[in-house]
Design an enzyme around this catalytic site. Structure first.
Site, PDB file in Angstrom:
ATOM      1  N   HIS A  97       0.835  -1.218   0.000  1.00  0.00           N
ATOM      2  CA  HIS A  97       0.000   0.000   0.000  1.00  0.00           C
ATOM      3  C   HIS A  97       0.866   1.264   0.000  1.00  0.00           C
ATOM      4  CE1 HIS A  97      -3.879  -2.094   0.854  1.00  0.00           C
ATOM      5  NE2 HIS A  97      -3.088  -2.962   1.440  1.00  0.00           N
ATOM      6  N   ASN A 131     -10.283  -2.787   2.564  1.00  0.00           N
ATOM      7  CA  ASN A 131     -10.016  -2.776   1.130  1.00  0.00           C
ATOM      8  C   ASN A 131     -11.311  -2.517   0.365  1.00  0.00           C
ATOM      9  OD1 ASN A 131      -7.258  -3.302   1.218  1.00  0.00           O
ATOM     10  ND2 ASN A 131      -7.479  -5.501   0.911  1.00  0.00           N
ATOM     11  N   TYR A 143       0.874  -4.376  12.379  1.00  0.00           N
ATOM     12  CA  TYR A 143       0.835  -2.960  11.999  1.00  0.00           C
ATOM     13  C   TYR A 143       1.673  -2.069  12.926  1.00  0.00           C
ATOM     14  CZ  TYR A 143      -2.492  -3.968   8.322  1.00  0.00           C
ATOM     15  OH  TYR A 143      -3.071  -4.439   7.177  1.00  0.00           O
TER      16      TYR A 143
HETATM   17 FE1  HDE Z   1      -2.386  -4.835   5.494  1.00  0.00          FE
HETATM   18  N1  HDE Z   1      -0.583  -4.008   5.945  1.00  0.00           N
HETATM   19  N2  HDE Z   1      -1.682  -6.631   6.070  1.00  0.00           N
HETATM   20  N3  HDE Z   1      -4.093  -5.725   4.873  1.00  0.00           N
HETATM   21  N4  HDE Z   1      -3.070  -3.079   4.857  1.00  0.00           N
HETATM   22  C1  HDE Z   1      -0.260  -2.716   5.794  1.00  0.00           C
HETATM   23  O1  HDE Z   1       0.820  -1.377   7.384  1.00  0.00           O
HETATM   24  C2  HDE Z   1      -0.563  -6.850   6.792  1.00  0.00           C
HETATM   25  C3  HDE Z   1      -4.422  -7.038   4.988  1.00  0.00           C
HETATM   26  C4  HDE Z   1      -4.323  -2.793   4.431  1.00  0.00           C
HETATM   27  O2  HDE Z   1      -3.194   3.455   3.999  1.00  0.00           O
HETATM   28  C5  HDE Z   1       1.060  -2.367   6.409  1.00  0.00           C
HETATM   29  O3  HDE Z   1       0.995   0.851   7.662  1.00  0.00           O
HETATM   30  C6  HDE Z   1      -0.475  -8.233   7.170  1.00  0.00           C
HETATM   31  C7  HDE Z   1      -5.812  -7.238   4.752  1.00  0.00           C
HETATM   32  C8  HDE Z   1      -4.422  -1.400   4.069  1.00  0.00           C
HETATM   33  O4  HDE Z   1      -1.568   3.337   5.455  1.00  0.00           O
HETATM   34  C9  HDE Z   1       1.509  -3.684   7.039  1.00  0.00           C
HETATM   35  C10 HDE Z   1      -1.586  -8.834   6.629  1.00  0.00           C
HETATM   36  C11 HDE Z   1      -6.327  -6.006   4.455  1.00  0.00           C
HETATM   37  C12 HDE Z   1      -3.170  -0.863   4.320  1.00  0.00           C
HETATM   38  C13 HDE Z   1       0.383  -4.620   6.668  1.00  0.00           C
HETATM   39  C14 HDE Z   1      -2.339  -7.829   5.960  1.00  0.00           C
HETATM   40  C15 HDE Z   1      -5.235  -5.078   4.543  1.00  0.00           C
HETATM   41  C16 HDE Z   1      -2.346  -1.940   4.826  1.00  0.00           C
HETATM   42  C17 HDE Z   1       2.019  -1.709   5.485  1.00  0.00           C
HETATM   43  C18 HDE Z   1      -1.953 -10.292   6.683  1.00  0.00           C
HETATM   44  C19 HDE Z   1      -7.749  -5.638   4.066  1.00  0.00           C
HETATM   45  C20 HDE Z   1      -2.710   0.558   4.061  1.00  0.00           C
HETATM   46  C21 HDE Z   1       2.007  -0.242   5.836  1.00  0.00           C
HETATM   47  C22 HDE Z   1      -2.430 -10.741   7.885  1.00  0.00           C
HETATM   48  C23 HDE Z   1      -8.708  -5.866   5.092  1.00  0.00           C
HETATM   49  C24 HDE Z   1      -2.948   1.456   5.224  1.00  0.00           C
HETATM   50  C25 HDE Z   1       1.229  -0.153   7.032  1.00  0.00           C
HETATM   51  C26 HDE Z   1      -2.534   2.863   4.871  1.00  0.00           C
HETATM   52  C27 HDE Z   1      -1.037  -1.773   5.227  1.00  0.00           C
HETATM   53  C28 HDE Z   1       0.367  -5.891   7.082  1.00  0.00           C
HETATM   54  C29 HDE Z   1      -3.533  -8.114   5.265  1.00  0.00           C
HETATM   55  C30 HDE Z   1      -5.446  -3.674   4.284  1.00  0.00           C
HETATM   56  C31 HDE Z   1       2.845  -4.184   6.628  1.00  0.00           C
HETATM   57  C32 HDE Z   1       0.629  -8.866   7.958  1.00  0.00           C
HETATM   58  C33 HDE Z   1      -6.573  -8.563   4.826  1.00  0.00           C
HETATM   59  C34 HDE Z   1      -5.632  -0.666   3.515  1.00  0.00           C
HETATM   60  O5  HDE Z   1       1.584  -3.568   8.424  1.00  0.00           O
END
Ligand code: HDE
Length: 706
Positions: free
Chosen positions: A81, A155, A369
């Site tokens: 993202h 999402n 996060y």
């Molecule tokens: Fe994320 N995800 N994600 N994700 N995600 C990040 O956090 C992660 C997942 C989502 O505009 C990171 O600040 C893991 C699902 C959005 O700043 C990080 C897993 C969904 C955003 C991270 C998931 C998301 C992130 C990278 C698996 C939809 C952007 C930067 C368990 C429900 C937020 C940050 C923004 C961002 C980890 C799965 C949505 C690395 C480990 C499922 C919208 O922490």
């Protein structure tokens, strides 16, 4: 010698030194440049040197500070993202639900307002990648409630690729650029991604969603948002229900077509962020309704799938969505870095009344996060950065650390303590936890052996993928088959292509056959073994289709009017009026940026020169010019592309008969259809804009036969 700033600051604004460096002067005392330490700067254009042509001196602390700071301007981009766009807004409660939750933004008086910040994003591409990559869109909402920040980090697609957080690094590695070559950027059309997903059958439902038009949205304003996981709601009596969060765009959903997306990426890689900026700047504020899909243990027990499995939805037809409030985005950021780049979302940011479920993906996210924020923002005090700071009082005994900005006063930094009364009356004893009003988890009974397994209730990988596919109309199904064919044609290994089609056969044999034909395979590959036989009679869920739920309005869309010398002034003005009345934006495109002289002699200024304003950036187009101009531009490539692309992308096209030469050379004159409206005819400009409410003229597209 460079000219020095005079004490009274009255020198001319533009003054060249003998060496040619320009020295602009401050307007007054308050305008004098300083170093970060506050010392006034005399010359910001020349490094201190030993002689005019001599070596630069390390002694120059002013140059050193300037370059030092520049060298550290970047913070690590998000690992996923990375490309995102943030906007401020407000959540307004329209239907308080105290019977369901005590969460502050959802209870209280109707009309209660909670400030919000939303960051939209793509997933796979780097920070500078194009907006219209085929990709899931992040839809992360931060609500600054009176009881702390509540982040719904969702999402624009309600399901996910994987069921267990431990698989996330593999998923993302496979989707992002390959580590040896550093490409491809911002796309899944390559071997590594399809290799991974074809070996992870749990991804199949998500694959259907990402191969649909949902991953190429026309605008961030025209997308749904989903919390994805099942969460819990807890009311003041401690009663607990399950919930899924939905954001429904007031302007309806809309996507572009793939060929259009490819061209937009070239013409305007910032298409989505520009669209958001422009709408908000114009006072056209996008809105989403927040919907709750609430259910209880009893429903969870009888539902065909596990409500803890993030690769599944609960169809709206099965559990209706209750709208409780409206989010309005009404202010652009003032500083992209400070707000969009530094905002730190955490799924673990919940408030009293909201709780997690045991969804293994959510549980992993809650851990992940915080880590990512520590790495990106450099320390544990990222909540001190204004965009992340709660807008309610914050009281605790946490202290110090990098860049601490909110530092407690007084001597007491621990509890329990006996300050604040008696002998220690002079000191503030600080805050105490409150069992009655503080955050409490739902008292869910948990027990079990320590095991590293996937629950058998997660084993159905195809039934909902099929349900999604059959819920689309024929245009959408055709787009999905084309997207799969496109992506698999970019995959070089034949065994990966075949394995994917082996999965598609469980979803829909017709779709599998189409993709098989599309990539030129002589025979359908064998089915991949299924962990569980799919259910093939799940009913269609019309709510899953974009095109079956068109908004029926041209509001919030953009009309491009291509004019040239001699264009009929009356028609242009009628078009502008009708579009504005319908709530659409209008841009004028002309062969020159200065604009064009219309039939009545008036000069109409252009917003875009034709090669900077292609039809792909508009929802509908009109071409109004004199016969002489049409003939003049009939061999101009940007002009013929304008018409030809609009036709190919199924857009409504308004025209006047005088443009025949141009339209003929663009190959569309003899193919005129009901999506092309003669503006000088009986329907006129008003009729044309009314038609535009259908957004696209899909009859023009070749679709598969039912
Ligand atoms: Fe994320 N995800 N994600 N994700 N995600 C990040 O956090 C992660 C997942 C989502 O505009 C990171 O600040 C893991 C699902 C959005 O700043 C990080 C897993 C969904 C955003 C991270 C998931 C998301 C992130 C990278 C698996 C939809 C952007 C930067 C368990 C429900 C937020 C940050 C923004 C961002 C980890 C799965 C949505 C690395 C480990 C499922 C919208 O922490």
């Amino acid at each position: 010698m460079p000219t020095r700033v005079s004490k009274d600051c009255e020198l001319a604004d533009f003054e060249l030194s003998k060496g040619g460096a320009n020295h602009q002067k401050p307007k007054g005392k308050d305008d004098i440049m300083t170093t970060a330490q506050g010392a006034p700067v005399a010359d910001d254009q020349n490094w201190l040197k030993a002689g005019a042509r001599g070596p630069s001196l390390l002694e120059d602390h002013i140059a050193r500070e300037k370059i030092f700071h520049f060298d550290h301007e970047r913070i690590p981009e998000r690992v996923v993202h990375a490309r995102g766009y943030g906007v401020h807004g407000t959540f307004e409660l329209t239907d308080p639900v105290p019977e369901l939750t005590c969460a502050a933004p959802l209870t209280g008086a109707k009309g209660k307002k909670t400030p919000a910040f939303v960051r939209f994003s793509t997933v796979a591409g780097n920070k500078g990648s194009p907006d219209l990559a085929r990709d899931v869109r992040g839809f992360a909402v931060k609500l600054y409630t009176e009881e702390g920040n509540w982040d719904i980090v969702g999402n624009n697609i309600p399901v996910f690729f994987i069921q267990d957080a431990i698989k996330f690094p593999d998923l993302i590695h496979s989707a992002k650029a390959a580590p040896d070559r550093g490409f491809p950027q911002a796309q899944t059309a390559h071997d590594n991604f399809w290799d991974f997903v074809s070996l992870s059958p749990e991804s199949m439902n998500m694959i259907m969603w990402i191969m649909s038009d949902r991953t190429i949205p026309r605008s961030l304003r025209f997308m749904e948002g989903f919390g994805v996981h099942t969460f819990r709601l807890i009311n003041a009596e401690g009663e607990v229900k399950f919930v899924k969060f939905h954001w429904k765009p007031r302007l309806g959903m809309q996507s572009v077509v793939w060929n259009e997306a490819l061209k937009i990426n070239g013409m305007d890689p910032d298409f989505h962020r520009r669209d958001m900026w422009d709408s908000i700047d114009a006072g056209d504020f996008p809105q989403w309704d927040l919907g709750l899909q609430v259910f209880d243990e009893e429903f969870a027990e009888k539902f065909e799938f596990d409500v803890l499995d993030a690769t599944k939805i609960i169809p709206e037809e099965q559990v209706p969505i209750r709208i409780v409030g409206t989010l309005t985005l009404d202010a652009n950021v003032e500083n992209f870095f400070a707000e969009t780049e530094q905002v730190a979302f955490c799924t673990s940011n919940v408030v009293p009344g909201i709780d997690f479920s045991e969804d293994p993906l959510l549980q992993g996210r809650n851990f992940s996060y915080l880590d990512t924020q520590l790495k990106r923002l450099g320390g544990p005090n990222f909540t001190h950065i204004p965009i992340n700071a709660p807008k309610c009082p914050v009281r605790h005994f946490q202290q110090d650390g990098h860049m601490a900005m909110q530092n407690p006063k007084g001597r007491v930094n621990y509890e329990p303590n006996s300050w604040g009364s008696g002998e220690g009356a002079e000191a503030d004893r600080g805050p105490r936890a409150c069992p009655m009003n503080g955050f409490s988890s739902a008292p869910v009974a948990v027990s079990g052996e320590k095991v590293r397994v996937r629950s058998e209730t997660f084993a159905d990988h195809y039934s909902q993928a099929r349900q999604f596919y059959i819920s689309q109309n024929l245009v959408e199904q055709t787009h999905m088959a084309n997207a799969l064919t496109f992506e698999l044609s970019k995959v070089q290994r034949m065994d990966i292509r075949k394995r994917m089609i082996g999965h598609l056969r469980h979803i829909d044999e017709g779709l599998a056959q189409e993709v098989c034909d599309g990539i030129g395979l002589p025979k359908l590959p064998d089915k991949v073994p299924a962990a569980r036989e799919p259910i093939t009679d799940l009913p269609e869920s019309p709510a899953l289709s974009i095109l079956r739920n068109g908004p029926g309005t041209f509001k919030g869309r953009k009309l491009g009017i291509y004019v040239a010398e001699g264009a009929d002034a009356k028609i242009v003005s009628q078009l502008k009026d009708a579009a504005t009345e319908a709530g659409a934006m209008v841009e004028i495109i002309a062969p020159h940026i200065a604009g064009a002289k219309l039939s009545d002699g008036s000069m109409l200024e252009a917003d875009e020169k034709i090669d900077g304003g292609p039809s792909v950036v508009y929802d509908a187009v009109a071409v109004v010019m004199s016969e002489a101009s049409a003939s003049r531009y009939s061999t101009d490539k940007p002009s013929t592309d304008f018409v030809n692309d609009a036709f190919a992308h199924a857009k409504f096209i308004g025209y006047v008969p005088e443009v025949e030469a141009l339209f003929d050379n663009a190959g569309v004159w003899s193919r005129r259809d009901d999506g092309m409206i003669d503006l000088s005819g009986s329907q006129g400009a008003k009729g044309f804009i009314e038609k535009c409410a259908d957004l696209r003229f899909w009859d023009r597209e070749e679709v598969k036969q039912d």
